[in-house]
Motif scaffolding. Structure first.
Motif, PDB file in Angstrom:
ATOM      1  N   GLY A  29      79.541  74.883  54.918  1.00  0.00           N
ATOM      2  CA  GLY A  29      79.347  73.851  55.941  1.00  0.00           C
ATOM      3  C   GLY A  29      79.647  74.371  57.340  1.00  0.00           C
ATOM      4  O   GLY A  29      78.888  74.123  58.282  1.00  0.00           O
ATOM      5  N   SER A  30      80.733  75.099  57.470  1.00  0.00           N
ATOM      6  CA  SER A  30      81.067  75.652  58.786  1.00  0.00           C
ATOM      7  C   SER A  30      80.065  76.739  59.183  1.00  0.00           C
ATOM      8  O   SER A  30      79.723  76.878  60.360  1.00  0.00           O
ATOM      9  CB  SER A  30      82.502  76.178  58.823  1.00  0.00           C
ATOM     10  N   PHE A  31      79.545  77.467  58.203  1.00  0.00           N
ATOM     11  CA  PHE A  31      78.529  78.479  58.477  1.00  0.00           C
ATOM     12  C   PHE A  31      77.263  77.821  59.029  1.00  0.00           C
ATOM     13  O   PHE A  31      76.682  78.288  60.015  1.00  0.00           O
ATOM     14  CB  PHE A  31      78.212  79.277  57.209  1.00  0.00           C
ATOM     15  N   VAL A  32      76.847  76.737  58.406  1.00  0.00           N
ATOM     16  CA  VAL A  32      75.655  76.008  58.858  1.00  0.00           C
ATOM     17  C   VAL A  32      75.875  75.463  60.272  1.00  0.00           C
ATOM     18  O   VAL A  32      74.978  75.535  61.122  1.00  0.00           O
ATOM     19  CB  VAL A  32      75.294  74.878  57.867  1.00  0.00           C
ATOM     20  N   LEU A  33      77.063  74.954  60.554  1.00  0.00           N
ATOM     21  CA  LEU A  33      77.378  74.440  61.888  1.00  0.00           C
ATOM     22  C   LEU A  33      77.321  75.565  62.930  1.00  0.00           C
ATOM     23  O   LEU A  33      76.761  75.384  64.021  1.00  0.00           O
ATOM     24  CB  LEU A  33      78.750  73.778  61.885  1.00  0.00           C
ATOM     25  N   VAL A  34      77.864  76.730  62.607  1.00  0.00           N
ATOM     26  CA  VAL A  34      77.813  77.883  63.521  1.00  0.00           C
ATOM     27  C   VAL A  34      76.363  78.252  63.819  1.00  0.00           C
ATOM     28  O   VAL A  34      75.999  78.476  64.977  1.00  0.00           O
ATOM     29  CB  VAL A  34      78.585  79.089  62.936  1.00  0.00           C
ATOM     30  N   ILE A  35      75.536  78.301  62.793  1.00  0.00           N
ATOM     31  CA  ILE A  35      74.117  78.651  62.978  1.00  0.00           C
ATOM     32  C   ILE A  35      73.420  77.605  63.841  1.00  0.00           C
ATOM     33  O   ILE A  35      72.630  77.950  64.724  1.00  0.00           O
ATOM     34  CB  ILE A  35      73.402  78.803  61.611  1.00  0.00           C
ATOM     35  N   ALA A  36      73.709  76.326  63.633  1.00  0.00           N
ATOM     36  CA  ALA A  36      73.091  75.261  64.432  1.00  0.00           C
ATOM     37  C   ALA A  36      73.480  75.385  65.907  1.00  0.00           C
ATOM     38  O   ALA A  36      72.631  75.251  66.801  1.00  0.00           O
ATOM     39  CB  ALA A  36      73.484  73.896  63.886  1.00  0.00           C
ATOM     40  N   ILE A  37      74.749  75.652  66.174  1.00  0.00           N
ATOM     41  CA  ILE A  37      75.209  75.808  67.560  1.00  0.00           C
ATOM     42  C   ILE A  37      74.584  77.055  68.180  1.00  0.00           C
ATOM     43  O   ILE A  37      74.165  77.030  69.340  1.00  0.00           O
ATOM     44  CB  ILE A  37      76.752  75.856  67.613  1.00  0.00           C
ATOM     45  N   LEU A  38      74.493  78.133  67.407  1.00  0.00           N
ATOM     46  CA  LEU A  38      73.867  79.359  67.884  1.00  0.00           C
ATOM     47  C   LEU A  38      72.407  79.106  68.258  1.00  0.00           C
ATOM     48  O   LEU A  38      71.946  79.524  69.330  1.00  0.00           O
ATOM     49  CB  LEU A  38      73.974  80.428  66.808  1.00  0.00           C
ATOM     50  N   ILE A  39      71.689  78.406  67.417  1.00  0.00           N
ATOM     51  CA  ILE A  39      70.275  78.104  67.680  1.00  0.00           C
ATOM     52  C   ILE A  39      70.142  77.248  68.941  1.00  0.00           C
ATOM     53  O   ILE A  39      69.279  77.514  69.785  1.00  0.00           O
ATOM     54  CB  ILE A  39      69.621  77.425  66.458  1.00  0.00           C
ATOM     55  N   LEU A  40      70.991  76.240  69.099  1.00  0.00           N
ATOM     56  CA  LEU A  40      70.937  75.394  70.293  1.00  0.00           C
ATOM     57  C   LEU A  40      71.234  76.221  71.541  1.00  0.00           C
ATOM     58  O   LEU A  40      70.560  76.084  72.568  1.00  0.00           O
ATOM     59  CB  LEU A  40      71.918  74.229  70.175  1.00  0.00           C
ATOM     60  N   SER A  41      72.212  77.092  71.463  1.00  0.00           N
ATOM     61  CA  SER A  41      72.564  77.960  72.591  1.00  0.00           C
ATOM     62  C   SER A  41      71.378  78.834  72.992  1.00  0.00           C
ATOM     63  O   SER A  41      71.033  78.936  74.176  1.00  0.00           O
ATOM     64  CB  SER A  41      73.770  78.821  72.212  1.00  0.00           C
ATOM     65  N   PHE A  42      70.741  79.455  72.017  1.00  0.00           N
ATOM     66  CA  PHE A  42      69.583  80.309  72.303  1.00  0.00           C
ATOM     67  C   PHE A  42      68.405  79.481  72.808  1.00  0.00           C
ATOM     68  O   PHE A  42      67.667  79.921  73.686  1.00  0.00           O
ATOM     69  CB  PHE A  42      69.170  81.097  71.061  1.00  0.00           C
ATOM     70  N   TYR A  43      68.212  78.289  72.233  1.00  0.00           N
ATOM     71  CA  TYR A  43      67.122  77.429  72.694  1.00  0.00           C
ATOM     72  C   TYR A  43      67.279  77.105  74.177  1.00  0.00           C
ATOM     73  O   TYR A  43      66.303  77.148  74.938  1.00  0.00           O
ATOM     74  CB  TYR A  43      67.070  76.125  71.880  1.00  0.00           C
TER      75      TYR A  43
END
Length: 111
Positions: A29-43
């Protein structure tokens, strides 16, 4: 144009969040959250590059992200502080601010 600079700033703050969260990533769950935040940051960085030159966008994004990560490291994670580190943080900040002003000036001149 201001929206694009705000996107870079928010993206850099999110970079601190995902970099810090990686340190505490212990579940799927925390891994998925990290990936989501990373994607938003890059977006946000990619979207900002539609209005600001890509080189400037990337340099400011990485510069601010680095600056914020170092500050978070010292303030939140109690990493070592040194005057040398402070000097380089100031130099990094001057470079980032300088890029913003130069880019704004070039855009006004081009109109």
């Amino acid at each position: 144009m201001t929206k694009s600079w705000l996107e870079i700033f928010i993206g850099a703050i999110l970079e601190v969040v995902w970099v810090s969260a990686m340190k505490h990533n212990h579940s799927i769950g925390s891994f998925v959250l990290v990936i989501a935040i990373l994607i938003l940051s890059f977006y946000l960085m990619i979207d900002a590059s539609k209005n600001i030159p890509a080189g400037t966008t990337y340099a400011v994004y990485v510069g601010l992200g680095s600056l914020f990560v170092v500050i978070a490291g010292v303030l939140v994670y109690h990493e070592a502080f040194s005057w040398e580190k402070l000097i380089f943080i100031i130099l990094l900040t001057v470079g980032v601010v300088g890029l913003k002003f130069v880019t704004d000036y070039e855009e006004r001149r081009a109109k």
